[in-house]
Write an enzyme that holds these catalytic residues in place. Sequence first.
Site, PDB file in Angstrom:
ATOM      1  N   CYS A 146     -10.075   0.271 -11.432  1.00  0.00           N
ATOM      2  CA  CYS A 146     -10.063   0.386  -9.978  1.00  0.00           C
ATOM      3  C   CYS A 146      -8.647   0.459  -9.426  1.00  0.00           C
ATOM      4  CB  CYS A 146     -10.810  -0.786  -9.354  1.00  0.00           C
ATOM      5  SG  CYS A 146     -10.792  -0.769  -7.554  1.00  0.00           S
ATOM      6  N   CYS A 159     -10.502   3.432  -7.830  1.00  0.00           N
ATOM      7  CA  CYS A 159     -10.713   3.319  -6.385  1.00  0.00           C
ATOM      8  C   CYS A 159      -9.426   3.404  -5.572  1.00  0.00           C
ATOM      9  CB  CYS A 159     -11.390   1.998  -6.041  1.00  0.00           C
ATOM     10  SG  CYS A 159     -12.437   1.296  -7.310  1.00  0.00           S
ATOM     11  N   LYS A 202      -7.449   6.795  -5.877  1.00  0.00           N
ATOM     12  CA  LYS A 202      -8.356   7.826  -5.352  1.00  0.00           C
ATOM     13  C   LYS A 202      -8.402   7.806  -3.829  1.00  0.00           C
ATOM     14  CE  LYS A 202     -12.314   6.644  -4.685  1.00  0.00           C
ATOM     15  NZ  LYS A 202     -13.397   6.702  -5.645  1.00  0.00           N
ATOM     16  N   TYR A 250     -19.666  10.891  -8.717  1.00  0.00           N
ATOM     17  CA  TYR A 250     -18.687  10.456  -7.721  1.00  0.00           C
ATOM     18  C   TYR A 250     -17.333  11.137  -7.920  1.00  0.00           C
ATOM     19  CZ  TYR A 250     -21.274   6.098  -6.392  1.00  0.00           C
ATOM     20  OH  TYR A 250     -22.157   5.161  -5.926  1.00  0.00           O
ATOM     21  N   GLU A 271     -15.492  13.901  -5.421  1.00  0.00           N
ATOM     22  CA  GLU A 271     -14.321  13.383  -4.716  1.00  0.00           C
ATOM     23  C   GLU A 271     -13.087  14.215  -5.004  1.00  0.00           C
ATOM     24  OE1 GLU A 271     -15.586   8.668  -4.346  1.00  0.00           O
ATOM     25  OE2 GLU A 271     -14.494   9.340  -6.121  1.00  0.00           O
ATOM     26  N   GLY A 311     -18.197  11.693 -16.912  1.00  0.00           N
ATOM     27  CA  GLY A 311     -18.736  10.367 -17.172  1.00  0.00           C
ATOM     28  C   GLY A 311     -17.765   9.457 -17.903  1.00  0.00           C
ATOM     29  N   HIS A 318     -20.230   2.614  22.751  1.00  0.00           N
ATOM     30  CA  HIS A 318     -20.121   3.993  23.214  1.00  0.00           C
ATOM     31  C   HIS A 318     -18.705   4.287  23.693  1.00  0.00           C
ATOM     32  CE1 HIS A 318     -21.667   7.759  24.757  1.00  0.00           C
ATOM     33  NE2 HIS A 318     -21.006   7.537  25.887  1.00  0.00           N
ATOM     34  N   GLU A 353     -23.058   4.494  16.866  1.00  0.00           N
ATOM     35  CA  GLU A 353     -24.118   4.040  17.759  1.00  0.00           C
ATOM     36  C   GLU A 353     -25.436   4.764  17.493  1.00  0.00           C
ATOM     37  OE1 GLU A 353     -23.807   5.044  21.984  1.00  0.00           O
ATOM     38  OE2 GLU A 353     -22.249   6.503  21.443  1.00  0.00           O
TER      39      GLU A 353
END
Length: 453
Positions: free
Chosen positions: A43, A48, A51, A178, A182, A262, A437, A442
């Site tokens: 990570c 993560c 990336k 993923y 990405e 993978g 808002h 929302e």
Amino acid sequence: MSEFDYDLFVIGAGSGGVRAARTAAAQGARVAVAEDRYLGGTCVNVGCVPKKLYSHAAHFHEAFEDAGGFGWQLGEAPRFDWATLRDNKIGEIKRLNGIYGRLLDNADVRLINGRASVVDAHHVEVGGDTISADKILVAVGGWPWVPDFPGKELTVNSNQVFDLDEFPRRFLVLGGGYIAVEFASIFNGLGSESHLVYRGDLFLRGFDNEVREYTRNEMAKKGVNLHFDTNIEAIEKVASGLRVTLTDGRVLEVDAVLAATGRRPHLAGLGLDRLDVATHDDGTLKVNERFETSVPSILALGDVTGGPELTPVALEEAMKLVEHHFGEATPEPLDYARIATAVFCHPNIGTVGLSEEAARETYAAIRVYSADFRPMKHTLSGSSERCLMKLIVDDATDVVVGAHMVGEEAGEVIQGIAIAVRAGLTKAQFDQTVGIHPTGAEEFVTMRTPSRH
């Protein structure tokens, strides 16, 4: 005095391993960690964190284009410098490596630099030294895997793609998960002619089908060249780059090929075969609810166990593991069914709970609420990007069992929605929540009419 050198010996200083080590030490356990590569694991170093930094960099391209509609006139065309991004990333990762080292040191956890191997149920070997432990935790994560085809050695994997010497003006990604979607988006945003090749008919298998189709369309609008129902037959180096021959007969010439095909458990040389530790068919380790393998003193968590390959999952598993083995009470089992996740393609995907397809298999009747709209920002930017939001509701109980979004900052939005889904809130409770808002988020509390049943 214990008969062992340590109460817990952790192999792997990634997110899960470090969390388990620190938490166990806080419970009074004597803990050591062995790591042969880099602190923070996949990570922090090749996952993560870098990336997301590269994704941020890629979004500037769109921001420059959007700015004109808001009155900003750029004096000259922006230029992207790959070396600046790459080298700044390297500096940030080094900073994080240092933080992980200090965390272990401050927790009084011994860090051993080296690849550990398991000798028997209570002994490991590192750098020629044999160390005993009451429990041994395997937290080594995964490693990129590339299928065999002529020229596979010319590809780069997801560990290497962050540090390319030269920026690839023509970039191809092989895969449909993923990482593939990405990086196809990231390099497209950075200015590459970007291609994604996937053997299936649509990427992101396992995600909600409407989300997959919507993402396909949005990525294509942004310029990513998508090649489905095909694969790489061969890659050869030519004077002008890499010639990639696809199984459907097409030939593409690019500067770099990322094999995002993978990751598999990084268990080579770990010695678990000596103990005949049980594995699943894909090579991941079988564990029970206490994270014990078939050898009870050998524990495992994270990507090596075949669960969701997500950093927060490994962190939560580490906490549960320590509670089981060093705490005073048996923890509640980890709920794997309602774990939120994000895909940082462009636009982002955020999702939690069941897909529409899974919900139809699970419940007798469901209601689906969806909103497909052009975000307010793009009414002036001129961009054709759209946003999808979707709620899946069990008709019998009115409980929201799934929430999905494709759009800017989807991960940030879904993190909040995930709390509601995890708490089992009903659609009526969503409806009773007053929206903020004007925001896109929302829409999650203003969708009143089902799109379908």
